[in-house]
Design an enzyme around this catalytic site. Structure first.
Site, PDB file in Angstrom:
ATOM      1  N   MET A  92       4.188  -1.346   2.419  1.00  0.00           N
ATOM      2  CA  MET A  92       3.724  -1.984   1.186  1.00  0.00           C
ATOM      3  C   MET A  92       3.617  -3.495   1.309  1.00  0.00           C
ATOM      4  O   MET A  92       4.099  -4.242   0.457  1.00  0.00           O
ATOM      5  CB  MET A  92       4.655  -1.599   0.035  1.00  0.00           C
ATOM      6  CG  MET A  92       4.598  -0.124  -0.295  1.00  0.00           C
ATOM      7  SD  MET A  92       2.889   0.412  -0.601  1.00  0.00           S
ATOM      8  CE  MET A  92       3.155   2.089  -1.132  1.00  0.00           C
ATOM      9  N   LEU A  94       0.838  -6.631   2.872  1.00  0.00           N
ATOM     10  CA  LEU A  94      -0.442  -6.935   3.531  1.00  0.00           C
ATOM     11  C   LEU A  94      -0.183  -7.610   4.875  1.00  0.00           C
ATOM     12  O   LEU A  94       0.677  -8.490   4.978  1.00  0.00           O
ATOM     13  CB  LEU A  94      -1.277  -7.863   2.657  1.00  0.00           C
ATOM     14  CG  LEU A  94      -2.255  -7.232   1.666  1.00  0.00           C
ATOM     15  CD1 LEU A  94      -3.050  -8.332   0.967  1.00  0.00           C
ATOM     16  CD2 LEU A  94      -3.204  -6.244   2.328  1.00  0.00           C
ATOM     17  N   ASN A 109      -4.462   3.351   7.976  1.00  0.00           N
ATOM     18  CA  ASN A 109      -3.615   3.439   6.775  1.00  0.00           C
ATOM     19  C   ASN A 109      -3.926   4.733   6.046  1.00  0.00           C
ATOM     20  O   ASN A 109      -5.033   5.269   6.155  1.00  0.00           O
ATOM     21  CB  ASN A 109      -3.926   2.238   5.857  1.00  0.00           C
ATOM     22  CG  ASN A 109      -3.072   2.227   4.609  1.00  0.00           C
ATOM     23  OD1 ASN A 109      -1.860   2.502   4.675  1.00  0.00           O
ATOM     24  ND2 ASN A 109      -3.658   1.933   3.465  1.00  0.00           N
ATOM     25  N   HIS A 111      -3.883   6.337   2.099  1.00  0.00           N
ATOM     26  CA  HIS A 111      -3.849   5.870   0.706  1.00  0.00           C
ATOM     27  C   HIS A 111      -4.031   7.083  -0.203  1.00  0.00           C
ATOM     28  O   HIS A 111      -4.897   7.926   0.042  1.00  0.00           O
ATOM     29  CB  HIS A 111      -4.971   4.848   0.500  1.00  0.00           C
ATOM     30  CG  HIS A 111      -4.958   4.265  -0.863  1.00  0.00           C
ATOM     31  ND1 HIS A 111      -4.047   3.305  -1.255  1.00  0.00           N
ATOM     32  CD2 HIS A 111      -5.717   4.539  -1.970  1.00  0.00           C
ATOM     33  CE1 HIS A 111      -4.252   2.995  -2.529  1.00  0.00           C
ATOM     34  NE2 HIS A 111      -5.264   3.727  -2.974  1.00  0.00           N
TER      35      HIS A 111
HETATM   36  C1  GAR Z   1       2.196   7.547   0.417  1.00  0.00           C
HETATM   37  O1  GAR Z   1       1.799   8.303  -0.689  1.00  0.00           O
HETATM   38  C2  GAR Z   1       1.066   6.632   0.845  1.00  0.00           C
HETATM   39  O2  GAR Z   1      -0.197   7.193   0.651  1.00  0.00           O
HETATM   40  C3  GAR Z   1       1.281   5.454  -0.063  1.00  0.00           C
HETATM   41  O3  GAR Z   1       2.678   5.286  -0.051  1.00  0.00           O
HETATM   42  C4  GAR Z   1       3.292   6.568   0.025  1.00  0.00           C
HETATM   43  C5  GAR Z   1       4.413   6.519   1.043  1.00  0.00           C
HETATM   44  O4  GAR Z   1       5.174   7.675   0.980  1.00  0.00           O
HETATM   45  N1  GAR Z   1       0.607   4.295   0.426  1.00  0.00           N
HETATM   46  C6  GAR Z   1      -0.081   3.450  -0.359  1.00  0.00           C
HETATM   47  O5  GAR Z   1      -0.126   3.555  -1.576  1.00  0.00           O
HETATM   48  C7  GAR Z   1      -0.796   2.336   0.380  1.00  0.00           C
HETATM   49  N2  GAR Z   1      -1.640   1.591  -0.476  1.00  0.00           N
HETATM   50  P1  GAR Z   1       6.206   8.020   2.141  1.00  0.00           P
HETATM   51  O6  GAR Z   1       7.114   6.818   2.331  1.00  0.00           O
HETATM   52  O7  GAR Z   1       6.974   9.211   1.619  1.00  0.00           O
HETATM   53  O8  GAR Z   1       5.427   8.357   3.386  1.00  0.00           O
END
Ligand code: GAR
Length: 203
Positions: A92, A94, A109, A111
């Site tokens: 999270m 940039l 990435n 998303h």
């Molecule tokens: C996931 O849903 C991913 O798509 C999102 O964070 C989550 C991480 O979950 N990423 C974003 O929103 C990027 N913009 P995790 O830690 O259980 O893998």
């Protein structure tokens, strides 16, 4: 041939990281996760990495003078291990333009929406608030923007009547975990090519 070497960057729960580790163990990934990079020392993903015997580079951004400084440290870790692909899995933060430029074409990435819809934070909440009937998951190359890079793969997820953010997130996470391992395996097999914004996956 030496294994295809992968770095995972994550900040949170680590369900995608764990799915990638599981895919590696089953042989489906075709690569070697050689380091987890994490900007939150307390994040659950750090413990998952320890349990999986994956090296970690865990740092606190506020302990560095600048983003460039901690990214220089990250780059050293990646170079020492010969990392070929950086997989952002809920990272999270940039990355700086110079870091993205240096690793251009080698950072991906995931998303939780069908980009270009609902970029940025809380994509699942954004989709629910908008009232769309279909959302999903996108895996894309990282460029200088926020969730703007060329799309590699997408899967749709239906939003059902009465879905809460938690219920929808669980359905999306399930799809994410399967899709991300598959996409990383395409990279390990060197099947992905990029031409402008168009991504091709060789048979
Ligand atoms: C996931 O849903 C991913 O798509 C999102 O964070 C989550 C991480 O979950 N990423 C974003 O929103 C990027 N913009 P995790 O830690 O259980 O893998």
């Amino acid at each position: 041939m030496s294994p295809f070497r992968i770095a995972v960057f994550a900040s949170g729960k680590g369900s995608n990281f764990q799915a990638l580790v599981d895919a590696q163990l089953s042989g489906a990934l075709g690569g070697d996760i050689c380091i987890l990079v994490c900007d939150k020392p307390q994040a659950p993903v750090v413990e998952l990495a320890a349990a999986a015997n994956v090296d970690t580079f865990v740092f606190q951004p506020k302990e560095y003078a600048s983003k460039e400084e901690y990214e220089r440290n990250i780059a050293v870790e990646l170079q020492q291990r010969g990392v070929e692909l950086i997989v952002l899995a809920g990272y999270m933060r940039l990355l700086s333009p110079s870091f993205v430029e240096f690793y251009s074409g080698r950072i991906i990435n995931i998303h939780p929406s069908l980009l270009p819809a609902f970029p940025g934070k809380d994509a699942i909440g954004q989709a629910l608030a908008y009232g769309v009937k279909l959302t999903g998951v996108t895996v894309h190359f990282v460029d200088g923007g926020m969730d703007t890079g060329p799309v590699i793969a997408q899967k749709a997820v239906e939003i059902k009547e009465g879905d809460t953010a938690e219920v929808l997130a669980e359905r999306i996470h399930h799809v994410e975990q399967r899709l991300y391992s598959e996409v990383v395996s395409w990279f390990a097999q060197r099947r992905i090519s990029l031409n402008g914004r168009n991504v091709t996956i060789a048979e």
